[in-house]
Motif scaffolding. Structure first.
Motif, mmCIF file in Angstrom:
data_model
loop_
_atom_site.group_PDB
_atom_site.id
_atom_site.type_symbol
_atom_site.label_atom_id
_atom_site.label_comp_id
_atom_site.label_asym_id
_atom_site.label_seq_id
_atom_site.Cartn_x
_atom_site.Cartn_y
_atom_site.Cartn_z
ATOM 1 N N ASN A 157 0.836 -1.208 0.000
ATOM 2 C CA ASN A 157 0.000 0.000 0.000
ATOM 3 C C ASN A 157 0.870 1.258 0.000
ATOM 4 O O ASN A 157 0.440 2.331 0.433
ATOM 5 N N LYS A 158 2.098 1.132 -0.477
ATOM 6 C CA LYS A 158 3.009 2.271 -0.515
ATOM 7 C C LYS A 158 2.471 3.374 -1.436
ATOM 8 O O LYS A 158 1.819 3.099 -2.441
ATOM 9 N N ASP A 159 2.755 4.604 -1.089
ATOM 10 C CA ASP A 159 2.301 5.770 -1.851
ATOM 11 C C ASP A 159 3.362 6.146 -2.892
ATOM 12 O O ASP A 159 4.498 6.468 -2.531
ATOM 13 N N PRO A 160 3.014 6.121 -4.200
ATOM 14 C CA PRO A 160 4.003 6.433 -5.234
ATOM 15 C C PRO A 160 4.086 7.910 -5.595
ATOM 16 O O PRO A 160 4.795 8.277 -6.535
ATOM 17 N N THR A 161 3.381 8.748 -4.872
ATOM 18 C CA THR A 161 3.332 10.172 -5.198
ATOM 19 C C THR A 161 4.737 10.774 -5.293
ATOM 20 O O THR A 161 5.568 10.579 -4.397
ATOM 21 N N GLY A 162 4.967 11.491 -6.375
ATOM 22 C CA GLY A 162 6.227 12.201 -6.542
ATOM 23 C C GLY A 162 7.351 11.399 -7.163
ATOM 24 O O GLY A 162 8.434 11.943 -7.408
ATOM 25 N N LEU A 163 7.133 10.116 -7.427
ATOM 26 C CA LEU A 163 8.198 9.288 -7.993
ATOM 27 C C LEU A 163 8.372 9.546 -9.487
ATOM 28 O O LEU A 163 7.416 9.836 -10.212
ATOM 29 N N PHE A 164 9.601 9.418 -9.947
ATOM 30 C CA PHE A 164 9.876 9.396 -11.380
ATOM 31 C C PHE A 164 9.138 8.194 -11.965
ATOM 32 O O PHE A 164 9.078 7.116 -11.355
ATOM 33 N N SER A 165 8.539 8.358 -13.144
ATOM 34 C CA SER A 165 7.719 7.282 -13.690
ATOM 35 C C SER A 165 8.081 6.982 -15.140
ATOM 36 O O SER A 165 8.573 7.858 -15.864
ATOM 37 N N ASP A 187 19.269 7.136 -11.081
ATOM 38 C CA ASP A 187 19.358 8.322 -10.218
ATOM 39 C C ASP A 187 18.155 8.405 -9.276
ATOM 40 O O ASP A 187 18.291 8.800 -8.109
ATOM 41 N N ALA A 188 16.975 8.018 -9.786
ATOM 42 C CA ALA A 188 15.746 8.109 -8.987
ATOM 43 C C ALA A 188 15.706 7.060 -7.881
ATOM 44 O O ALA A 188 15.182 7.303 -6.789
ATOM 45 N N GLY A 189 16.222 5.869 -8.160
ATOM 46 C CA GLY A 189 16.206 4.791 -7.156
ATOM 47 C C GLY A 189 14.890 4.042 -7.142
ATOM 48 O O GLY A 189 14.831 2.847 -7.449
ATOM 49 N N ASP A 190 13.802 4.708 -6.786
ATOM 50 C CA ASP A 190 12.466 4.119 -6.833
ATOM 51 C C ASP A 190 11.709 4.740 -7.997
ATOM 52 O O ASP A 190 11.670 5.976 -8.145
ATOM 53 N N VAL A 191 11.101 3.882 -8.823
ATOM 54 C CA VAL A 191 10.456 4.337 -10.059
ATOM 55 C C VAL A 191 9.042 3.780 -10.134
ATOM 56 O O VAL A 191 8.818 2.592 -9.875
ATOM 57 N N LEU A 192 8.088 4.634 -10.496
ATOM 58 C CA LEU A 192 6.710 4.198 -10.687
ATOM 59 C C LEU A 192 6.558 3.636 -12.092
ATOM 60 O O LEU A 192 6.887 4.306 -13.078
ATOM 61 N N LEU A 193 6.065 2.399 -12.190
ATOM 62 C CA LEU A 193 5.776 1.771 -13.485
ATOM 63 C C LEU A 193 4.303 1.977 -13.801
ATOM 64 O O LEU A 193 3.436 1.586 -13.013
#
Length: 381
Positions: free
Chosen positions: A21-29, A93-99
């Motif tokens: 249920n992690k929030d992906p708000t603000g992630l590079f996508s 560079d982002a580390g965590d990325v929204l797919l």
């Protein structure tokens, strides 16, 4: 994140669960294809256990050279995310990325662990046994981007339910369904086609000594000339309703892209069905093959290289109806020549259907033929 279950063990011992249920708000996508989004969901649900994400370089190299992960677990089809060099740098560079899937919906968070280049010719040779660009798997590999991204995923949102997804089940759900039915021995049937009567007879032969059959059509991108997904599902609905006794057949769809990798894909198919909870899988002539790239029984022979798999292959030659034997049989049991056999090539079947002709009842059940003929475009363009 894993969960213990009863019955036949999942591949690797534990069923993977990567829902969050992690929030992906603000992630590079980045946007991925629908087929890749399906595989992200397959990772999350444990259909691809023991994978928890996309392969890193060491695992990738091991899979294409040895058909195993670096921990020596069987794995024959690389599960990868390909991107161009510029995107790879941004992801690292982002580390965590929204797919995101093609409609813009975020489906998962990828925790980028590494990016790496790879040899496409070596990959094709290792997976498909050929570098011939006419092979659909080789063509797909050649069209991929030059950089692969490895890392675990956290799954955040499923696609909207649809008619074609209504039969999709997770391994947890299939195992619960098998238990509720009282099944302890379950034989899986992989297919990318509507049911020929010979396929039906093969399935029924398999369950004479087992509790049930798990019919698991592959739903996803296929080559031109294959049947479209909706036709396959509707035909199986019709066949099961009319010709199967109750509580002997379970239909569920597997949403992933067909690879046409012959023997390597046969092992991949077996692993996925082991994760679903099946104890056996039917491996017929030229399983997952295409053209003349593989020996017709290569997909059966390869299982001797993977004796540790808990799911047991059930080998069958091709079934057909013999007009002299007056039964559905196979070449091991029937002494008669081809003139006595009711069988039809895929090319001839497509021609008949395109001309509005129904094959005879020894090829397709009349109810199944009717379903196919009711579609204006039953084949992939």
């Amino acid at each position: 994140m894993t969960q213990e279950i009863s019955g036949i063990k999942p591949h690797g011992g534990k069923l993977i669960n990567r829902e969050t249920n992690k929030d992906p708000t603000g992630l590079f996508s980045i946007t991925i294809s629908e087929d890749l989004a399906n595989d992200v969901e397959n990772i999350a649900d444990g259909i691809f256990s023991p994978l928890e994400g996309f392969l890193g370089q060491d695992d990738f190299e091991n899979v294409i050279t040895k058909g195993r992960l670096t921990n020596d677990l069987a794995w024959t089809i690389p599960t990868v995310l390909d991107v161009d060099d510029s995107t790879a740098k941004k992801m690292k560079d982002a580390g965590d990325v929204l797919l995101k899937n093609p409609d813009g919906t975020g489906v998962a968070i990828l925790h980028v662990e590494e990016t790496f280049s790879y040899d496409k010719e070596k990959t094709s040779q290792g997976v498909y046994g050929t570098n011939d660009s006419k092979h659909p798997g080789v063509a797909k590999t050649n069209s991929m981007n030059d950089i692969l991204v490895g890392g675990k995923i956290d799954f955040i949102k499923r696609p909207t339910e649809s008619e074609i997804r209504k039969y999709r089940m997770t391994p947890k759900q299939t195992r619960e369904a098998f238990a509720a039915a009282g099944w302890k021995t379950i034989v899986a049937f992989q297919t990318r086609n509507p049911p020929h009567v010979a396929h039906e007879m093969l399935q029924k032969t398999s369950i004479t000594t087992r509790d049930g059959v798990f019919v698991n059509p592959l739903i996803g991108k296929k080559k031109s000339g294959d049947f479209v997904d909706e036709v396959i599902v509707k035909c199986y609905e019709t066949m099961i309703a009319n010709y199967y006794p109750q509580n002997r057949c379970k239909l569920a769809t597997l949403h992933t892209e067909m690879k046409y990798a012959g023997p390597k894909e046969a092992i991949h198919h077996a692993i996925m069905r082991q994760n679903y909870g099946c104890t056996h899988i039917i491996i017929g002539r030229d399983h997952a093959g295409v053209g003349n790239y593989y020996d017709p029984f290569a997909a059966q022979k390869i299982f001797s290289d993977y004796p540790e798999l808990e799911i047991a292959p059930v080998f069958f030659p091709a079934f057909f109806y013999c007009k002299k034997c007056l039964t559905f049989t196979n070449q091991k049991a029937c002494p008669h020549d081809d003139s006595s056999k009711e069988q039809i090539s895929g090319t001839k079947l497509r021609e008949m259907i395109q001309n509005g002709q129904a094959p005879n009842e020894f090829i397709l059940r009349p109810e199944v033929s009717k379903v196919i003929l009711n579609y204006d475009k039953p084949f992939v363009d």
